[in-house]
Design an enzyme around this catalytic site. Structure first.
Site, PDB file in Angstrom:
ATOM      1  N   SER A 176       0.832  -1.205   0.000  1.00  0.00           N
ATOM      2  CA  SER A 176       0.000   0.000   0.000  1.00  0.00           C
ATOM      3  C   SER A 176       0.863   1.251   0.000  1.00  0.00           C
ATOM      4  CB  SER A 176      -0.940  -0.012   1.203  1.00  0.00           C
ATOM      5  OG  SER A 176      -0.234  -0.290   2.377  1.00  0.00           O
TER       6      SER A 176
ATOM      7  N   HIS B 249      -3.569  -3.413  -5.342  1.00  0.00           N
ATOM      8  CA  HIS B 249      -3.810  -2.918  -3.994  1.00  0.00           C
ATOM      9  C   HIS B 249      -5.241  -3.243  -3.584  1.00  0.00           C
ATOM     10  CE1 HIS B 249      -4.076   0.750  -1.096  1.00  0.00           C
ATOM     11  NE2 HIS B 249      -3.837  -0.360  -0.467  1.00  0.00           N
TER      12      HIS B 249
ATOM     13  N   GLU C 256      -7.271  -1.448  -6.594  1.00  0.00           N
ATOM     14  CA  GLU C 256      -6.483  -0.439  -7.306  1.00  0.00           C
ATOM     15  C   GLU C 256      -5.359  -1.195  -8.020  1.00  0.00           C
ATOM     16  OE1 GLU C 256      -5.140   3.962  -5.588  1.00  0.00           O
ATOM     17  OE2 GLU C 256      -4.892   2.249  -4.321  1.00  0.00           O
TER      18      GLU C 256
ATOM     19  N   ASN D 161      -4.685   5.880  -0.930  1.00  0.00           N
ATOM     20  CA  ASN D 161      -3.965   6.273   0.283  1.00  0.00           C
ATOM     21  C   ASN D 161      -3.412   7.690   0.174  1.00  0.00           C
ATOM     22  OD1 ASN D 161      -4.561   4.012   1.641  1.00  0.00           O
ATOM     23  ND2 ASN D 161      -2.632   2.960   1.228  1.00  0.00           N
TER      24      ASN D 161
END
Ligand code: 3HC
Length: 715
Positions: A429, A450, A462, A500
């Protein structure tokens, strides 16, 4: 003009086939009204016809509901009301036909589609996974507008109908039968035959529809006004608890159903049409239909644009790391029947991973989504080892090992030896994929996947395309992500990727508020009030402070002072608090892990001592959310995002950005780009460097632009 409805008379039975030649699915639009009218007139007047069957010509869809494209083109509540009225009238006519009509349903029977079926005189459904029934209108910010709010409760009872209408949930065939939603459940091969037979039996009087018998609890609660008042009150309370009043449609649906019970079906239908029109004009409906179009478009997105590559099939998957993420990935893969090999350093860890897979599947079995046989089959697909045996035939290897570059490099080299032809996907991540690929013999086959935790519940994936990742690799990972049921967005490599990255300034700003002395529960309450499922401080406790603590410095390194971690966050981490999993975090947890109130000892770690600072929810939201919105635009201008659609979907499905707001870019449009720039400038004047508006945003404000068209179909 090509016809959508065609009629064939067989032995006195009119078999009506619904097949829109110009559309991928059958949907109801106003152009069809005259065809239906002509069909009904024919049924009424043609003496050679004694009864009818309505069947679909599409392989997997019966009727997918009202045409959503037509709904988004409505420009006034009264036009929406008229549309609903016309639908109601058409189905009233169907229900009132003297000759029985049997719905022969195979495939999706949704929204207005189910309302058509409800107006028929008998319903036969195939026992097939594609045969799903639902009234999903409230998920689009609407309510069933073609009589569904009145017919459904009278068919299956008030409580069952409220459950279906308020949640929009999908009903599987067996459940549909036990609810009384359908009359016969049959194998697809005999659908037409059984439907024809039932139509004849109904026409000849050999079979009659039996009056529905209320159960004991229904008699107590539903068959009298006092009991019903209790049911409606509870339903309202539940909706308010779940939605905090942010979604008007379920509340309107309750009112409309109640109106029908108090004043009769005709008044109920009046209320239904009126509310349908009003809801169609709400911003919530606009945003929820946007999400429908965006997810539908993503289903078709190969991830590589026009590139001429074909995704390779992933027949075998290998997963490195049998921890929570690795096991989660394995659990979704086996449910789509991919054999999975799990590898970890010890047999204990493997056993833990297998147990975690079993737990996910057991949950599915308990909910009757899996038969015991399917459960056993799926469990037999996952195996584990402490070495790389079984990797050779893997087409895709996903690593979910410790977040450390050298560990990732070691496993990458080992995988290239053990599975020479496989794609290597990292579930990191935080670490840029290009850095991981530096030691690869085949960097073109290194990609990021992800996943979000818990993998079996979170809908987003992702896929991170680094500069060296080949189009073939991207296409294959995207296709496989979709195969295991995820909504996939493709983003470019970079610190935090997309999800993120936008989370970082939001969490950081929440940390700054703690630094300044704002109470943690006040911060959480403000953002839950805004529509997030949990607030940022709770999120930190849930994700784990160690994990958040790892990404903080990486983001700060990459983006400088804008994302410099807050003092409180650092100190809480240094204090050895891990969040819920460690039993100590921002909040208090008892021995069983149950959460109590805020752990006030955290306040001793904040720079601000003494009484907590009073700050309005509006100000808290302004700072945290504006930071996130601005970062989303930066992701667009940096090329991390391919388009705003992916950015909105990523935020809603990855973080739980309030769906009724559509996503960060939709929110900016709703607030007005110029207004956002003004608010950011004002915040930046107070906190220099943290809120500087993205260049793109400033430019758009000057030019008076927005991200999406203001009316009509959003994409
Ligand atoms: N209206 C317009 N277009 C629709 C549609 C609808 N109700 N349902 C599906 N489509 C279109 C999609 O936009 C897509 O179009 P495209 O190929 O041009 O992009 C195409 O049909 C195929 O759709 P999917 O890619 O989603 O195909 P799937 O096979 O994966 O799924 C489905 C099919 C299960 C029918 C899914 O599309 C779906 O859930 N549709 C929406 C159902 C819905 O919400 N119905 C309620 C509508 S509101 C209503 O009925 C109001 C009434 O009460 C008056």
């Amino acid at each position: 003009m090509t016809q959508t409805l065609s009629l064939l008379v067989e032995d006195g039975v009119a078999v009506i086939t619904f097949n829109d030649p110009n559309a991928p699915v059958n949907a109801l639009n106003s152009r069809l009204a005259s065809e239906f009218d002509a069909m009904f007139t024919r049924l009424e007047t043609d003496a050679s016809i004694t009864c009818a069957v309505l069947i679909s010509g599409k392989p997997d869809v019966w009727i997918a509901g009202a045409d959503i494209e037509e709904l988004v083109s409505l420009t006034s509540a009264s036009a929406g009301e008229t549309l609903s009225r016309n639908g109601q009238r058409m189905l009233d006519r169907l229900a009132a036909l003297k000759k029985p009509v049997v719905a022969a349903i195979h495939g999706a029977c949704l929204g207005g589609g189910l309302e058509v079926a409800l107006a028929c005189h008998w319903r036969v459904l195939t026992d097939h996974p594609k045969s799903v029934t639902a009234l999903p209108e409230t998920q689009l910010g609407l309510l069933p507008g073609a009589g569904g709010t009145q017919r459904l409760p009278r068919l299956i009872g008030l409580q069952g109908a409220l459950d279906m209408i308020l949640t929009g949930k999908t009903i599987r065939p067996r459940k549909a039968r036990s609810l009384g939603l359908i009359d016969d459940l049959v194998h697809p091969a005999v659908l037409r035959r059984v439907a024809i037979q039932r139509a004849k039996e109904l026409a000849s009087g050999k079979r009659t529809r039996e009056e529905r018998q209320s159960s004991a609890s229904e008699m107590l609660l539903e068959d009298n006004p006092v009991g019903r008042a209790v049911v409606f009150r509870q339903a309202r309370e539940q909706v308010m608890k779940k939605t905090r009043g942010a979604y008007p449609a379920p509340l309107a649906a309750i009112d409309v159903i109640a109106e029908g019970y108090s004043h009769g079906v005709s008044r109920g239908l009046d209320a239904e049409a009126k509310q349908f029109g009003a809801l169609a004009m709400t911003p919530v409906c606009r945003e929820l239909t946007f999400l429908f179009f965006a997810t539908t478009a993503l289903k078709k997105d190969t991830g590589v644009g026009e590139a001429d590559v074909v995704a390779s099939p992933v027949q075998r998957l290998a997963v490195l790391g049998a921890g929570f993420m690795g096991a989660g990935i394995a659990s979704v893969a086996v449910q789509k029947l991919t054999p999975v090999r799990l590898r970890d350093a010890s047999l204990e860890r493997i056993a833990g991973g297998l147990r975690a897979v079993r737990d996910v599947l057991t949950e599915q079995r308990k909910k009757r989504r899996l038969t015991p046989l399917a459960f056993d089959d799926m469990m037999s697909l996952v195996s584990g080892s402490t070495d790389y045996t079984g990797f050779k035939r893997a087409d895709l290897v996903i690593e979910a090992v410790f977040e450390d570059l050298s560990v990732k490099h070691t496993v990458l080299r080992e995988v290239e030896d053990a599975a020479p032809d496989a794609i290597f996907a990292s579930n990191t991540s935080t670490i840029p994929i290009a850095r991981i690929a530096e030691v690869a013999a085949h960097p073109d086959r290194v990609v990021g996947m992800h996943f979000f935790s818990p993998v079996h519940k979170m809908p987003l994936l992702e896929v991170i395309a680094a500069p060296q990742t080949s189009a073939q690799t991207i296409a294959t990972t995207v296709a496989y992500g979709k195969q295991i049921g995820k909504t996939v967005i493709v983003v470019s490599d970079g610190p935090g990727f997309y999800v993120n990255r936008i989370l970082a300034p939001y969490i950081n700003e929440a940390g700054r508020l703690l630094d300044e002395g704002v109470a943690m529960d006040a911060i959480d309450a403000a953002l839950v009030g805004y529509g997030f499922p949990v607030g940022p401080i709770t999120l930190l406790d849930e994700v784990g402070l160690d994990i958040a603590g790892k990404s903080g410095p990486i983001m700060a390194d990459a983006f400088g002072a804008r994302l410099a971690p807050s003092i409180t966050l650092q100190r809480v981490l240094e204090d050895g608090r891990l969040g819920r999993k460690g039993g100590r975090g921002f909040y208090l947890y008892d021995d069983k892990g149950k959460r109590d109130g805020p752990d006030k000892s955290v306040y001793a770690l904040t720079p601000a001592t003494g009484a907590r600072l009073d700050m309005s929810a509006e100000q808290i939201v302004d700072r945290t959310v504006m930071a996130m919105l601005n970062e989303a635009v930066r992701c667009l201008e940096d090329g991390v995002l391919r388009n705003t659609r992916d950015g909105d979907i990523g935020a809603v499905f990855g973080i739980g950005f309030p769906p009724f707001r559509g996503g960060p870019f939709r929110t900016i449009d709703a607030l007005g780009v110029a207004n956002c720039v003004q608010r950011l400038d004002a915040l930046d004047a107070r906190f220099p460097g943290r809120f500087t508006p993205a260049t793109r945003l400033r430019g758009m404000a000057v030019r008076g632009e927005r991200f999406y068209p203001s009316t009509g179909k959003p994409l």
